[in-house]
Write an enzyme that holds these catalytic residues in place. Structure first.
Site, mmCIF file in Angstrom:
data_model
loop_
_atom_site.group_PDB
_atom_site.id
_atom_site.type_symbol
_atom_site.label_atom_id
_atom_site.label_comp_id
_atom_site.label_asym_id
_atom_site.label_seq_id
_atom_site.Cartn_x
_atom_site.Cartn_y
_atom_site.Cartn_z
ATOM 1 N N GLY A 254 38.195 42.951 45.654
ATOM 2 C CA GLY A 254 36.837 43.456 45.851
ATOM 3 C C GLY A 254 36.493 43.928 47.238
ATOM 4 O O GLY A 254 35.377 44.420 47.466
ATOM 5 N N GLU A 289 43.505 39.226 45.681
ATOM 6 C CA GLU A 289 43.930 40.343 44.813
ATOM 7 C C GLU A 289 43.261 41.659 45.219
ATOM 8 O O GLU A 289 42.497 42.227 44.450
ATOM 9 C CB GLU A 289 43.514 40.069 43.363
ATOM 10 C CG GLU A 289 43.968 38.783 42.759
ATOM 11 C CD GLU A 289 43.256 38.510 41.429
ATOM 12 O OE1 GLU A 289 42.235 39.159 41.109
ATOM 13 O OE2 GLU A 289 43.729 37.635 40.709
ATOM 14 N N GLY A 291 42.776 45.595 45.746
ATOM 15 C CA GLY A 291 43.318 46.844 45.216
ATOM 16 C C GLY A 291 42.855 47.980 46.102
ATOM 17 O O GLY A 291 43.587 48.513 46.937
ATOM 18 N N TYR A 332 30.562 56.660 38.409
ATOM 19 C CA TYR A 332 29.855 55.675 39.252
ATOM 20 C C TYR A 332 28.941 56.328 40.276
ATOM 21 O O TYR A 332 28.493 55.648 41.205
ATOM 22 C CB TYR A 332 30.859 54.827 40.043
ATOM 23 C CG TYR A 332 32.012 54.271 39.265
ATOM 24 C CD1 TYR A 332 31.831 53.344 38.236
ATOM 25 C CD2 TYR A 332 33.310 54.650 39.564
ATOM 26 C CE1 TYR A 332 32.917 52.829 37.536
ATOM 27 C CE2 TYR A 332 34.391 54.132 38.871
ATOM 28 C CZ TYR A 332 34.181 53.238 37.858
ATOM 29 O OH TYR A 332 35.253 52.735 37.179
ATOM 30 N N CYS A 358 33.903 71.488 30.897
ATOM 31 C CA CYS A 358 32.645 71.952 30.310
ATOM 32 C C CYS A 358 31.616 70.844 30.194
ATOM 33 O O CYS A 358 31.230 70.454 29.079
ATOM 34 C CB CYS A 358 32.922 72.577 28.961
ATOM 35 S SG CYS A 358 33.985 73.993 29.147
ATOM 36 N N GLU A 359 31.219 70.279 31.289
ATOM 37 C CA GLU A 359 30.152 69.287 31.324
ATOM 38 C C GLU A 359 29.434 69.436 32.663
ATOM 39 O O GLU A 359 30.090 69.579 33.696
ATOM 40 C CB GLU A 359 30.720 67.857 31.263
ATOM 41 C CG GLU A 359 31.459 67.559 30.002
ATOM 42 C CD GLU A 359 31.456 66.065 29.669
ATOM 43 O OE1 GLU A 359 30.553 65.335 30.118
ATOM 44 O OE2 GLU A 359 32.379 65.662 28.953
#
Ligand code: LLP
Length: 439
Positions: A254, A289, A291, A332, A358-359
């Protein structure tokens, strides 16, 4: 179209230098270590992810050195970037791994990591995944529900196999950040409350094949406040004190990074002091941990400019990368910096960087200042080494994005761009449709 001048170049220029030690402008061209990004673009086309081996090494060694006195092992959260080359590099430096699927275990083993360095987390492990993990001699399974505990117990009985387990504690801490990546609140799907763990711990101790080794906690991602960790770890230690035989504490990941100048990364000194304090309070082995912190800033997504158009008051730069290659901005509302390959000179224009999907949500960056751009110019989306390529898809019939590793003046494609036939290779038009005709 609003032009900006002078000091505004710092909005990306200084960012490159301060945050990305391995990415810098040389002769006004953006380089990854000693390689000009345009060299790779000419070779394999765009878009592609590009990682710096030196940045990966520096970040891992920096973190490990910061924690040296605490004897904490670093288990790389493979979900952030599971490319074999990245896992191999970090494994070679001494990282273990935190994985969340059999697929990630396969990747770690293929990258040369020992099974005894791999911890299996995740809220919904299947029976097959658990069997696979145990057969391979995994270091520990972090249990997240009573149902999972019962399933492991049954598997151990059936196969007469031992299972080293830890219980993931839900400390009920709201780690802030984005709603979709906060995991430590009571109502989140992750972990177990203290009372349930106490109960399961004694059941585990009574079972001949279950070996309860410890506890785990992970409260969320992109955390900037060490105080949140302190609260969670205090609660974890209270629980550990109430149990017999806790020999390991997995303190989760985190650690937040600064995606922008104005954002603060986690205070690593404060985090290291906190772990030193935990070290004094327990004899258990400690692991973390991380990342994102290890890999995000070691990677960029390189994209080519398709065209520049004006939509009302907005200047829209259409590029050849899209939300299927980097979904973080869409999913996000993440804000990644955008660095032009040709070092910018004023005037600069407020721009939106959008992909060809196409968005309307297919936007890689809002409100960035970019210079005049020609078709074929290159842009690099910064801090894209984590949760970038791993979250890519083939939406809109697009090819999975390739990945390149640079090490000083050398580079290698570490995932090639597939062909369209390969993208379709798992699909078939079945016999039962043989009467359908295509007109
Ligand atoms: N450990 C566990 C149990 C996790 O669930 C995670 C991340 C980590 C470690 C590593 O967290 P990190 O150090 O990378 O923050 N796709 C999202 C992030 C999802 C994180 C999920 N779990 C994003 O792009 O922001």
């Amino acid at each position: 179209m609003r032009a900006q001048g002078g000091s505004d170049t710092s909005r990306y220029g200084r960012g490159v230098r301060r945050q990305l030690t391995a990415f810098e402008y040389r002769n006004e061209r953006l380089h990854v270590e000693d390689v000009d990004l345009a060299t790779i673009a000419r070779e394999i086309g765009t878009p592609f992810y590009c990682y710096s081996a030196t940045a990966l090494r520096r970040r891992f060694l920096h973190l490990r050195n910061m924690l040296a006195g605490t004897g904490t092992s670093v288990l790389y959260a493979v979900k952030a970037n599971s490319n074999l080359a990245v896992v191999h590099l970090l494994g070679g430096l001494g990282a273990g791994a935190d994985v969340v699927s059999a697929g990630e275990i396969h990747r770690c083993l293929a990258a040369g990591l020992g099974a005894n360095t791999i911890v299996f987390s995740g809220v919904g492990k299947s029976r097959d995944e658990i069997v696979f993990a145990l057969e391979n001699g995994i270091r520990q399974i972090n249990i997240e529900s009573e149902g999972e505990f019962d399933r492991i117990l049954k598997i151990c009985d059936e196969f007469d196999m031992e299972a080293p387990v830890a219980f993931r504690f839900n400390p009920d801490v709201d780690a802030g950040g984005h709603e979709k990546i906060s995991t430590g609140r009571q109502t989140d799907k992750f972990g177990l409350p203290a009372a349930t763990i106490r109960h399961l711990w004694s059941r585990a101790r009574a079972h001949p094949l279950i070996r309860p080794v410890g506890l785990a906690v992970h409260i969320g991602s992109q955390i900037h406040d060490v105080g949140l960790y302190r609260t969670a770890f205090d609660r974890l230690l209270d629980l550990a004190d109430a149990l017999d035989g806790v020999s390991s504490l997995d303190l989760g990941g985190g650690l937040g990074i600064a995606y922008h100048e104005e954002e603060e990364a986690i205070d690593l000194d404060g985090y290291a002091r906190l772990l030193a304090d935990i070290r004094r309070r327990t004899d258990a082995e400690l692991a973390i941990e991380p990342g994102r912190w290890l890999v995000a800033s070691a990677g960029v997504l390189v994209t080519g400019v398709n065209t520049v158009k004006q939509a009302g008051s907005k200047r829209i730069v259409i590029v050849d990368a899209a939300m299927n290659d980097l979904v973080r901005p869409t999913l996000y509302d993440a804000r990644h910096p955008v660095w032009p390959h040709r070092e910018a000179t004023p005037p600069l224009f407020d721009s939106v960087v959008a992909g060809p999907v196409c968005e309307s949500g297919d936007v890689l960056a809002h409100d960035v200042l970019l210079p005049g751009l020609d078709d074929g110019d290159l842009l690099a989306i910064g801090h894209a080494g984590a949760y970038g390529a791993v979250m890519a898809s083939g939406y809109n019939g697009r090819l999975l994005v390739p990945e390149v590793m640079v090490d000083q003046d050398r580079h290698a494609v570490v995932r090639r761009r597939p062909g369209h036939d390969e993208m379709m290779a798992l699909e078939t038009v079945p016999d039962l449709q043989r009467h359908d005709t295509v007109r």
